[in-house]
Scaffold this motif. Structure first.
Motif, PDB file in Angstrom:
ATOM      1  N   GLU A 190      -9.792  54.753  45.027  1.00  0.00           N
ATOM      2  CA  GLU A 190     -10.357  53.810  44.058  1.00  0.00           C
ATOM      3  C   GLU A 190      -9.759  52.415  44.222  1.00  0.00           C
ATOM      4  O   GLU A 190     -10.463  51.406  44.102  1.00  0.00           O
ATOM      5  CB  GLU A 190     -10.111  54.318  42.635  1.00  0.00           C
ATOM      6  N   THR A 191      -8.471  52.363  44.529  1.00  0.00           N
ATOM      7  CA  THR A 191      -7.815  51.074  44.728  1.00  0.00           C
ATOM      8  C   THR A 191      -8.373  50.357  45.949  1.00  0.00           C
ATOM      9  O   THR A 191      -8.668  49.153  45.903  1.00  0.00           O
ATOM     10  CB  THR A 191      -6.294  51.265  44.887  1.00  0.00           C
ATOM     11  N   VAL A 192      -8.523  51.087  47.046  1.00  0.00           N
ATOM     12  CA  VAL A 192      -9.093  50.497  48.262  1.00  0.00           C
ATOM     13  C   VAL A 192     -10.520  50.032  48.014  1.00  0.00           C
ATOM     14  O   VAL A 192     -10.906  48.921  48.407  1.00  0.00           O
ATOM     15  CB  VAL A 192      -9.049  51.507  49.430  1.00  0.00           C
ATOM     16  N   ARG A 193     -11.299  50.858  47.347  1.00  0.00           N
ATOM     17  CA  ARG A 193     -12.707  50.509  47.085  1.00  0.00           C
ATOM     18  C   ARG A 193     -12.796  49.232  46.235  1.00  0.00           C
ATOM     19  O   ARG A 193     -13.616  48.347  46.506  1.00  0.00           O
ATOM     20  CB  ARG A 193     -13.404  51.677  46.385  1.00  0.00           C
ATOM     21  N   ASN A 194     -11.951  49.123  45.225  1.00  0.00           N
ATOM     22  CA  ASN A 194     -11.961  47.924  44.387  1.00  0.00           C
ATOM     23  C   ASN A 194     -11.507  46.689  45.157  1.00  0.00           C
ATOM     24  O   ASN A 194     -12.041  45.591  44.968  1.00  0.00           O
ATOM     25  CB  ASN A 194     -11.067  48.135  43.157  1.00  0.00           C
ATOM     26  N   ALA A 195     -10.519  46.875  46.031  1.00  0.00           N
ATOM     27  CA  ALA A 195     -10.065  45.753  46.860  1.00  0.00           C
ATOM     28  C   ALA A 195     -11.182  45.276  47.782  1.00  0.00           C
ATOM     29  O   ALA A 195     -11.363  44.061  47.988  1.00  0.00           O
ATOM     30  CB  ALA A 195      -8.842  46.166  47.678  1.00  0.00           C
ATOM     31  N   GLN A 204     -10.365  40.117  57.125  1.00  0.00           N
ATOM     32  CA  GLN A 204      -9.872  39.121  56.174  1.00  0.00           C
ATOM     33  C   GLN A 204      -8.774  39.701  55.289  1.00  0.00           C
ATOM     34  O   GLN A 204      -7.869  38.978  54.861  1.00  0.00           O
ATOM     35  CB  GLN A 204     -11.015  38.583  55.315  1.00  0.00           C
ATOM     36  N   LEU A 205      -8.862  40.972  55.004  1.00  0.00           N
ATOM     37  CA  LEU A 205      -7.802  41.692  54.301  1.00  0.00           C
ATOM     38  C   LEU A 205      -7.614  43.026  55.005  1.00  0.00           C
ATOM     39  O   LEU A 205      -8.496  43.884  54.988  1.00  0.00           O
ATOM     40  CB  LEU A 205      -8.154  41.926  52.826  1.00  0.00           C
ATOM     41  N   VAL A 206      -6.471  43.195  55.634  1.00  0.00           N
ATOM     42  CA  VAL A 206      -6.156  44.452  56.327  1.00  0.00           C
ATOM     43  C   VAL A 206      -5.472  45.378  55.324  1.00  0.00           C
ATOM     44  O   VAL A 206      -4.514  44.978  54.652  1.00  0.00           O
ATOM     45  CB  VAL A 206      -5.238  44.205  57.534  1.00  0.00           C
ATOM     46  N   ILE A 207      -5.967  46.609  55.216  1.00  0.00           N
ATOM     47  CA  ILE A 207      -5.455  47.540  54.214  1.00  0.00           C
ATOM     48  C   ILE A 207      -4.867  48.783  54.862  1.00  0.00           C
ATOM     49  O   ILE A 207      -5.506  49.421  55.712  1.00  0.00           O
ATOM     50  CB  ILE A 207      -6.564  47.975  53.224  1.00  0.00           C
ATOM     51  N   PHE A 208      -3.634  49.113  54.458  1.00  0.00           N
ATOM     52  CA  PHE A 208      -3.065  50.433  54.729  1.00  0.00           C
ATOM     53  C   PHE A 208      -3.014  51.178  53.410  1.00  0.00           C
ATOM     54  O   PHE A 208      -2.553  50.637  52.396  1.00  0.00           O
ATOM     55  CB  PHE A 208      -1.653  50.349  55.296  1.00  0.00           C
ATOM     56  N   ALA A 209      -3.455  52.446  53.404  1.00  0.00           N
ATOM     57  CA  ALA A 209      -3.455  53.219  52.166  1.00  0.00           C
ATOM     58  C   ALA A 209      -3.090  54.672  52.442  1.00  0.00           C
ATOM     59  O   ALA A 209      -3.444  55.233  53.476  1.00  0.00           O
ATOM     60  CB  ALA A 209      -4.825  53.150  51.483  1.00  0.00           C
ATOM     61  N   ALA A 224     -10.238  51.241  54.090  1.00  0.00           N
ATOM     62  CA  ALA A 224      -8.903  51.024  54.660  1.00  0.00           C
ATOM     63  C   ALA A 224      -8.999  50.856  56.176  1.00  0.00           C
ATOM     64  O   ALA A 224      -9.784  51.542  56.830  1.00  0.00           O
ATOM     65  CB  ALA A 224      -7.992  52.196  54.318  1.00  0.00           C
ATOM     66  N   ASN A 225      -8.187  49.943  56.720  1.00  0.00           N
ATOM     67  CA  ASN A 225      -8.087  49.818  58.179  1.00  0.00           C
ATOM     68  C   ASN A 225      -7.238  50.936  58.767  1.00  0.00           C
ATOM     69  O   ASN A 225      -7.527  51.469  59.839  1.00  0.00           O
ATOM     70  CB  ASN A 225      -7.450  48.483  58.557  1.00  0.00           C
ATOM     71  N   PHE A 226      -6.153  51.274  58.052  1.00  0.00           N
ATOM     72  CA  PHE A 226      -5.249  52.352  58.458  1.00  0.00           C
ATOM     73  C   PHE A 226      -4.936  53.207  57.242  1.00  0.00           C
ATOM     74  O   PHE A 226      -4.890  52.711  56.103  1.00  0.00           O
ATOM     75  CB  PHE A 226      -3.954  51.790  59.053  1.00  0.00           C
ATOM     76  N   ALA A 227      -4.739  54.504  57.488  1.00  0.00           N
ATOM     77  CA  ALA A 227      -4.518  55.409  56.364  1.00  0.00           C
ATOM     78  C   ALA A 227      -3.794  56.665  56.842  1.00  0.00           C
ATOM     79  O   ALA A 227      -3.639  56.912  58.027  1.00  0.00           O
ATOM     80  CB  ALA A 227      -5.858  55.792  55.711  1.00  0.00           C
ATOM     81  N   SER A 228      -3.347  57.455  55.879  1.00  0.00           N
ATOM     82  CA  SER A 228      -2.766  58.772  56.132  1.00  0.00           C
ATOM     83  C   SER A 228      -3.610  59.791  55.364  1.00  0.00           C
ATOM     84  O   SER A 228      -4.312  59.431  54.419  1.00  0.00           O
ATOM     85  CB  SER A 228      -1.311  58.794  55.647  1.00  0.00           C
ATOM     86  N   SER A 229      -3.626  61.054  55.711  1.00  0.00           N
ATOM     87  CA  SER A 229      -2.928  61.654  56.811  1.00  0.00           C
ATOM     88  C   SER A 229      -3.945  62.550  57.525  1.00  0.00           C
ATOM     89  O   SER A 229      -4.373  63.547  56.960  1.00  0.00           O
ATOM     90  CB  SER A 229      -1.750  62.477  56.260  1.00  0.00           C
TER      91      SER A 229
END
Length: 294
Positions: A190-195, A204-209, A224-229
């Protein structure tokens, strides 16, 4: 010895493979004492039967820390090596194959790091400072992150967003593809989606989550550009730092191969994954060491 909140413990049933901090002790409906545990070096939240725990003494902790520090130093060495090569390449291009000499300044990507664990956040901030990545770190519960992220993006205007804390997959709660079977994957998604509603473009905004055992596929689909797991394994507390440092110090005119990012981490491709992403480092000139006289 009695186990109490704040103790560092291991689980007998797992041969004390990981160290945990005791966060809470409570009774379940059957009258059993259940202990809530946070991983000391991995971003995992777990619970255990009180009698399954053993307090780990300082000698054992020091021995494990020595081995852990050696792994961290190796990852840091790889990161620094990559940065030096990138810097030399950037200077070669900027000076037209070294045809003139000039001093440069560098502007790496700025990081906003949200962390559900204050202890881990402090570890990460110390490493960011050691590497030289500009960062603002905020500790908040994973449940607060979705509702605060847009205001935080407007306030801090980062180039890189880290959304992490604790997570875990519980088989008894559902199928591996069911977000409800995870501690905090739903909040991370939800945080990534809102961002992404605020800043849709992946460059423009690179996201790790994500954290230990997080639902990788949902985080990537959310933006997200990068994520786990990917393999639902545990990730190290500092893995997000190694990923964003690589992005922060790669020139914006270059694309980052995913493996080039993952190879500097402690968990690698079983615990982390992502998509090709542009770097964020900008080079400027001239660099004036002395103040300008009026």
């Amino acid at each position: 010895m009695q186990v109490k909140i704040g103790d560092i413990v291991g689980r007998r049933s797992y041969k004390c493979d990981l160290l945990f901090r005791v966060i809470d002790i409570k009774e379940n409906d059957a009258g059993e004492r259940i202990v809530i545990l946070y991983g000391e070096d991995v971003r995992l939240i777990a619970d255990a039967i009180y009698d399954d725990l053993v307090i780990v003494d300082q000698n054992e902790r020091d021995s494990r820390k020595k081995k852990e520090d050696a792994k961290l130093e190796h990852s840091l060495y790889l990161l620094r090596q990559d940065y030096e090569l990138l810097r030399e390449k950037q200077e070669y291009v900027a000076t037209s194959s070294y045809n003139y000499k000039e001093d440069f300044f560098y502007i790496p990507g700025r990081v906003l790091h949200l962390d559900g664990d204050k202890h881990y956040l402090q570890k990460c901030l110390a490493l960011y400072e050691k590497i030289g990545v500009p960062v603002n770190g905020i500790h908040m519960s994973e449940k607060e992150m979705p509702n605060t992220i847009i205001d935080l993006l407007e306030s801090y205007r980062p180039n890189i967003l880290v959304v992490t804390g604790h997570d875990a997959y519980s088989k008894h709660k559902g199928d591996i593809n069911d977000l409800n079977a995870y501690r905090h994957s739903k909040q991370f998604v939800e945080t990534v989606r809102n961002a992404r509603r605020k800043i849709p473009h992946l460059d423009q905004l690179v996201i790790f989550a994500g954290a230990c055992q997080s639902h990788f596929e949902s985080l990537i689909r959310a933006g997200a550009n990068f994520a786990s797991s990917p393999s639902r394994v545990n990730i190290h507390a500092l893995d997000p730092v190694y990923i964003v440092a690589k992005i922060s110090f790669t020139p914006f005119i270059e694309r980052i191969n995913v493996w080039d990012v993952l190879r500097n981490t402690l968990t690698r491709e079983k615990g982390l994954g992502g998509v090709d992403t542009k770097g964020l480092l900008r080079t400027g000139m001239p660099y004036k060491k002395e103040p300008i006289e009026e």
